[in-house]
Design a protein around this motif. Structure first.
Motif, PDB file in Angstrom:
ATOM      1  N   VAL A  80      17.403 -37.685 -40.804  1.00 57.19           N
ATOM      2  CA  VAL A  80      17.468 -36.350 -41.404  1.00 57.19           C
ATOM      3  C   VAL A  80      18.547 -36.316 -42.486  1.00 57.19           C
ATOM      4  CG1 VAL A  80      17.973 -33.915 -40.985  1.00 57.19           C
ATOM      5  CG2 VAL A  80      16.662 -35.227 -39.299  1.00 57.19           C
ATOM      6  N   PHE A  81      18.171 -35.808 -43.658  1.00 54.82           N
ATOM      7  CA  PHE A  81      19.098 -35.674 -44.781  1.00 54.82           C
ATOM      8  C   PHE A  81      18.907 -34.295 -45.400  1.00 54.82           C
ATOM      9  CE2 PHE A  81      18.645 -40.144 -44.121  1.00 54.82           C
ATOM     10  CZ  PHE A  81      19.863 -40.697 -44.471  1.00 54.82           C
ATOM     11  N   GLU A  82      19.908 -33.817 -46.096  1.00 53.27           N
ATOM     12  CA  GLU A  82      19.801 -32.522 -46.762  1.00 53.27           C
ATOM     13  C   GLU A  82      19.303 -32.721 -48.182  1.00 53.27           C
ATOM     14  OE1 GLU A  82      22.617 -28.721 -47.952  1.00 53.27           O
ATOM     15  OE2 GLU A  82      22.953 -29.755 -46.045  1.00 53.27           O
ATOM     16  N   HIS A  83      18.341 -31.909 -48.577  1.00 53.59           N
ATOM     17  CA  HIS A  83      17.780 -31.983 -49.926  1.00 53.59           C
ATOM     18  C   HIS A  83      17.381 -30.581 -50.360  1.00 53.59           C
ATOM     19  CE1 HIS A  83      15.689 -33.431 -53.420  1.00 53.59           C
ATOM     20  NE2 HIS A  83      14.536 -32.931 -53.011  1.00 53.59           N
ATOM     21  N   ASP A  84      17.920 -30.138 -51.497  1.00 53.23           N
ATOM     22  CA  ASP A  84      17.623 -28.811 -52.041  1.00 53.23           C
ATOM     23  C   ASP A  84      17.883 -27.709 -51.012  1.00 53.23           C
ATOM     24  OD1 ASP A  84      16.941 -29.815 -54.499  1.00 53.23           O
ATOM     25  OD2 ASP A  84      14.775 -29.836 -54.115  1.00 53.23           O
ATOM     26  N   GLY A  85      18.958 -27.872 -50.238  1.00 50.28           N
ATOM     27  CA  GLY A  85      19.334 -26.851 -49.276  1.00 50.28           C
ATOM     28  C   GLY A  85      18.525 -26.874 -47.985  1.00 50.28           C
ATOM     29  N   ARG A  86      17.680 -27.872 -47.820  1.00 49.48           N
ATOM     30  CA  ARG A  86      16.864 -27.987 -46.614  1.00 49.48           C
ATOM     31  C   ARG A  86      17.218 -29.270 -45.874  1.00 49.48           C
ATOM     32  NH1 ARG A  86      11.392 -28.869 -47.506  1.00 49.48           N
ATOM     33  NH2 ARG A  86      10.890 -27.905 -45.521  1.00 49.48           N
ATOM     34  N   ARG A  87      17.086 -29.236 -44.552  1.00 55.81           N
ATOM     35  CA  ARG A  87      17.229 -30.448 -43.752  1.00 55.81           C
ATOM     36  C   ARG A  87      15.848 -31.049 -43.545  1.00 55.81           C
ATOM     37  NH1 ARG A  87      19.739 -29.033 -38.318  1.00 55.81           N
ATOM     38  NH2 ARG A  87      20.380 -31.219 -38.206  1.00 55.81           N
ATOM     39  N   VAL A  88      15.674 -32.278 -44.029  1.00 59.09           N
ATOM     40  CA  VAL A  88      14.358 -32.901 -43.991  1.00 59.09           C
ATOM     41  C   VAL A  88      14.438 -34.321 -43.457  1.00 59.09           C
ATOM     42  CG1 VAL A  88      13.406 -31.505 -45.871  1.00 59.09           C
ATOM     43  CG2 VAL A  88      14.560 -33.675 -46.390  1.00 59.09           C
ATOM     44  N   VAL A  89      13.362 -34.746 -42.831  1.00 58.77           N
ATOM     45  CA  VAL A  89      13.227 -36.141 -42.408  1.00 58.77           C
ATOM     46  C   VAL A  89      12.641 -36.912 -43.570  1.00 58.77           C
ATOM     47  CG1 VAL A  89      12.092 -37.725 -40.814  1.00 58.77           C
ATOM     48  CG2 VAL A  89      12.888 -35.501 -39.992  1.00 58.77           C
ATOM     49  N   ASN A  90      13.480 -37.681 -44.257  1.00 55.91           N
ATOM     50  CA  ASN A  90      12.992 -38.492 -45.373  1.00 55.91           C
ATOM     51  C   ASN A  90      13.581 -39.899 -45.379  1.00 55.91           C
ATOM     52  OD1 ASN A  90      15.606 -38.170 -46.327  1.00 55.91           O
ATOM     53  ND2 ASN A  90      15.053 -36.849 -48.045  1.00 55.91           N
ATOM     54  N   GLY A  91      14.396 -40.213 -44.376  1.00 53.25           N
ATOM     55  CA  GLY A  91      14.972 -41.552 -44.304  1.00 53.25           C
ATOM     56  C   GLY A  91      15.948 -41.865 -45.415  1.00 53.25           C
ATOM     57  N   GLY A  92      16.424 -40.847 -46.119  1.00 54.57           N
ATOM     58  CA  GLY A  92      17.342 -41.060 -47.230  1.00 54.57           C
ATOM     59  C   GLY A  92      16.663 -41.240 -48.563  1.00 54.57           C
ATOM     60  N   LEU A 100       6.989 -43.603 -43.180  1.00 55.17           N
ATOM     61  CA  LEU A 100       7.375 -42.321 -42.605  1.00 55.17           C
ATOM     62  C   LEU A 100       6.185 -41.368 -42.534  1.00 55.17           C
ATOM     63  CD1 LEU A 100      10.913 -41.338 -43.964  1.00 55.17           C
ATOM     64  CD2 LEU A 100      10.245 -41.793 -41.596  1.00 55.17           C
ATOM     65  N   ALA A 101       5.318 -41.414 -43.520  1.00 58.00           N
ATOM     66  CA  ALA A 101       4.134 -40.557 -43.501  1.00 58.00           C
ATOM     67  C   ALA A 101       3.235 -40.929 -42.322  1.00 58.00           C
ATOM     68  CB  ALA A 101       3.365 -40.690 -44.815  1.00 58.00           C
ATOM     69  N   TYR A 102       3.134 -42.218 -42.047  1.00 57.66           N
ATOM     70  CA  TYR A 102       2.350 -42.669 -40.896  1.00 57.66           C
ATOM     71  C   TYR A 102       3.033 -42.255 -39.602  1.00 57.66           C
ATOM     72  CZ  TYR A 102       0.003 -45.871 -37.661  1.00 57.66           C
ATOM     73  OH  TYR A 102      -0.690 -46.415 -36.604  1.00 57.66           O
ATOM     74  N   ALA A 103       4.344 -42.420 -39.533  1.00 63.30           N
ATOM     75  CA  ALA A 103       5.104 -42.006 -38.352  1.00 63.30           C
ATOM     76  C   ALA A 103       4.970 -40.505 -38.125  1.00 63.30           C
ATOM     77  CB  ALA A 103       6.569 -42.393 -38.506  1.00 63.30           C
ATOM     78  N   GLU A 104       4.927 -39.750 -39.215  1.00 60.56           N
ATOM     79  CA  GLU A 104       4.808 -38.295 -39.113  1.00 60.56           C
ATOM     80  C   GLU A 104       3.556 -37.902 -38.334  1.00 60.56           C
ATOM     81  OE1 GLU A 104       4.160 -34.481 -42.140  1.00 60.56           O
ATOM     82  OE2 GLU A 104       4.689 -36.457 -42.924  1.00 60.56           O
ATOM     83  N   THR A 105       2.404 -38.388 -38.760  1.00 63.15           N
ATOM     84  CA  THR A 105       1.160 -38.035 -38.072  1.00 63.15           C
ATOM     85  C   THR A 105       1.137 -38.586 -36.649  1.00 63.15           C
ATOM     86  OG1 THR A 105       0.026 -39.987 -39.005  1.00 63.15           O
ATOM     87  CG2 THR A 105      -0.119 -37.935 -40.243  1.00 63.15           C
ATOM     88  N   PHE A 106       1.710 -39.757 -36.464  1.00 62.88           N
ATOM     89  CA  PHE A 106       1.757 -40.390 -35.153  1.00 62.88           C
ATOM     90  C   PHE A 106       2.598 -39.565 -34.180  1.00 62.88           C
ATOM     91  CE2 PHE A 106       4.000 -43.353 -32.285  1.00 62.88           C
ATOM     92  CZ  PHE A 106       2.913 -43.894 -31.615  1.00 62.88           C
ATOM     93  N   LEU A 107       3.781 -39.151 -34.604  1.00 65.57           N
ATOM     94  CA  LEU A 107       4.688 -38.407 -33.737  1.00 65.57           C
ATOM     95  C   LEU A 107       4.225 -36.971 -33.533  1.00 65.57           C
ATOM     96  CD1 LEU A 107       8.091 -39.781 -35.080  1.00 65.57           C
ATOM     97  CD2 LEU A 107       6.994 -40.309 -32.890  1.00 65.57           C
ATOM     98  N   GLN A 108       3.602 -36.388 -34.537  1.00 64.47           N
ATOM     99  CA  GLN A 108       3.062 -35.042 -34.375  1.00 64.47           C
ATOM    100  C   GLN A 108       1.993 -35.022 -33.286  1.00 64.47           C
ATOM    101  OE1 GLN A 108       1.895 -34.222 -38.443  1.00 64.47           O
ATOM    102  NE2 GLN A 108       3.629 -32.849 -38.766  1.00 64.47           N
ATOM    103  N   ALA A 109       1.151 -36.035 -33.257  1.00 62.73           N
ATOM    104  CA  ALA A 109       0.106 -36.106 -32.236  1.00 62.73           C
ATOM    105  C   ALA A 109       0.695 -36.379 -30.854  1.00 62.73           C
ATOM    106  CB  ALA A 109      -0.910 -37.187 -32.604  1.00 62.73           C
ATOM    107  N   ALA A 110       1.787 -37.124 -30.812  1.00 61.04           N
ATOM    108  CA  ALA A 110       2.403 -37.463 -29.535  1.00 61.04           C
ATOM    109  C   ALA A 110       3.229 -36.319 -28.969  1.00 61.04           C
ATOM    110  CB  ALA A 110       3.280 -38.700 -29.688  1.00 61.04           C
ATOM    111  N   TYR A 111       3.858 -35.516 -29.850  1.00 62.88           N
ATOM    112  CA  TYR A 111       4.775 -34.473 -29.395  1.00 62.88           C
ATOM    113  C   TYR A 111       4.376 -33.083 -29.894  1.00 62.88           C
ATOM    114  CZ  TYR A 111       7.721 -38.500 -28.248  1.00 62.88           C
ATOM    115  OH  TYR A 111       8.208 -39.680 -27.741  1.00 62.88           O
TER     116      TYR A 111
END
Length: 278
Positions: A80-92, A100-111
């Motif tokens: 998690v990093f801050e970007h444009d005033g938001r906290r986002v998962v972007n790995g820096g 990360l895009a693949y992990a996103e869909t994978f983790l969303q389905a799992a959790y």
């Protein structure tokens, strides 16, 4: 980036699991699929950070519920990093990565689709002010589980509880929990909320693309005299909710609170909002 602290025993367990492809596929088929596919996708510019992410995912997704309370957050927190005033998962990386895009869909389905950071869980508990919470569209009940662990009294419901019915968004698989919390169906939801306004309605990523679930839930809540709503999702025109839902909020509700510490995936625009009835 801080290295994941694992005991020698746990590192040996993970190494043995990776070395035995047949066992990995038998015990954790979704993780096995991820571990095969992920290396073929482009990562961020930080190979070490990418490797640490893979290790965290492997460790927490093969750990028991009793062993780790919020594995989704534990996997993502260092990314998690801050970007444009938001906290986002972007790995820096401002543009994230294919991995990360693949992990996103994978983790969303799992959790869950939205990310339950400790700060957001605390914000929800504060906004609810000791009132019970009713969640509709709970999926696996991951958010309900996390809120319950924070002392929130919550009932969770879904049109298709994934531990009892086929839910295409949260499919069943060996090695992962079908549900993290007791999930009732729509009949149970209607029985729970009928003529009662003693709860906060919680909608987390209600379906979009014309699906009327969000506006129906809001209408039923209003009929019962409900006055407090937590919404997590993308604003009007995004991937969550329907036009009638957002029109209803604009016409009859006030935005009272917004979680400034909410964490989103870098490629999504979801927010966490607390609304009160006018």
């Amino acid at each position: 980036m801080k290295t994941l602290a694992l005991t020698t025993e746990r590192r040996n367990e993970l190494a043995a699991l990776l070395d035995d492809e047949r066992r990995l596929r038998a015990e954790y088929p979704k993780v096995a699929e991820y571990m095969v596919t992920s290396p073929m996708l482009p990562g961020t510019d930080d190979a070490q950070a990418d490797a640490e992410f893979e290790l965290r995912l492997l460790h927490y997704m093969t750990s028991s519920k009793e062993r780790v309370q919020n594995p989704y957050w534990e996997i993502l927190a260092p990314s998690v990093f801050e970007h444009d005033g938001r906290r986002v998962v972007n790995g820096g990386s401002l543009t994230g990565s294919g991995r990360l895009a693949y992990a996103e869909t994978f983790l969303q389905a799992a959790y869950a689709y939205a990310i339950p950071s400790p700060e957001t869980l605390e914000w929800i508990a504060g906004f609810c002010a000791d009132r019970p919470v009713v969640e509709l569209g709970a999926g696996r009940g991951y958010w309900a589980s996390q809120l319950s662990n924070c002392g929130v009294l919550i009932d969770a419901f879904d049109a298709k509880p994934p531990d009892r019915t086929n839910n295409v968004s949260f499919d069943r698989s060996v090695g992962q929990l079908d549900a993290w919390y007791q999930i009732g169906n729509l009949k149970d939801f209607e029985d729970r909320v009928r003529d009662r306004s003693d709860h906060v309605l919680f909608l987390c990523w209600p379906p979009g693309w014309g699906n009327t679930m969000a506006s129906w839930a809001l209408t039923e809540f209003e009929k019962a005299g409900g006055s407090r709503l937590v919404f997590i999702g993308e604003p009007s025109g995004g991937k969550t909710g329907d036009d009638a839902f957002f029109d209803g909020l604009d016409a009859r509700w006030n935005l009272e609170s917004e979680d400034t510490q909410f964490v989103s995936w870098w490629n999504l625009g979801d927010v966490a909002q607390g609304w009160t009835r006018r």
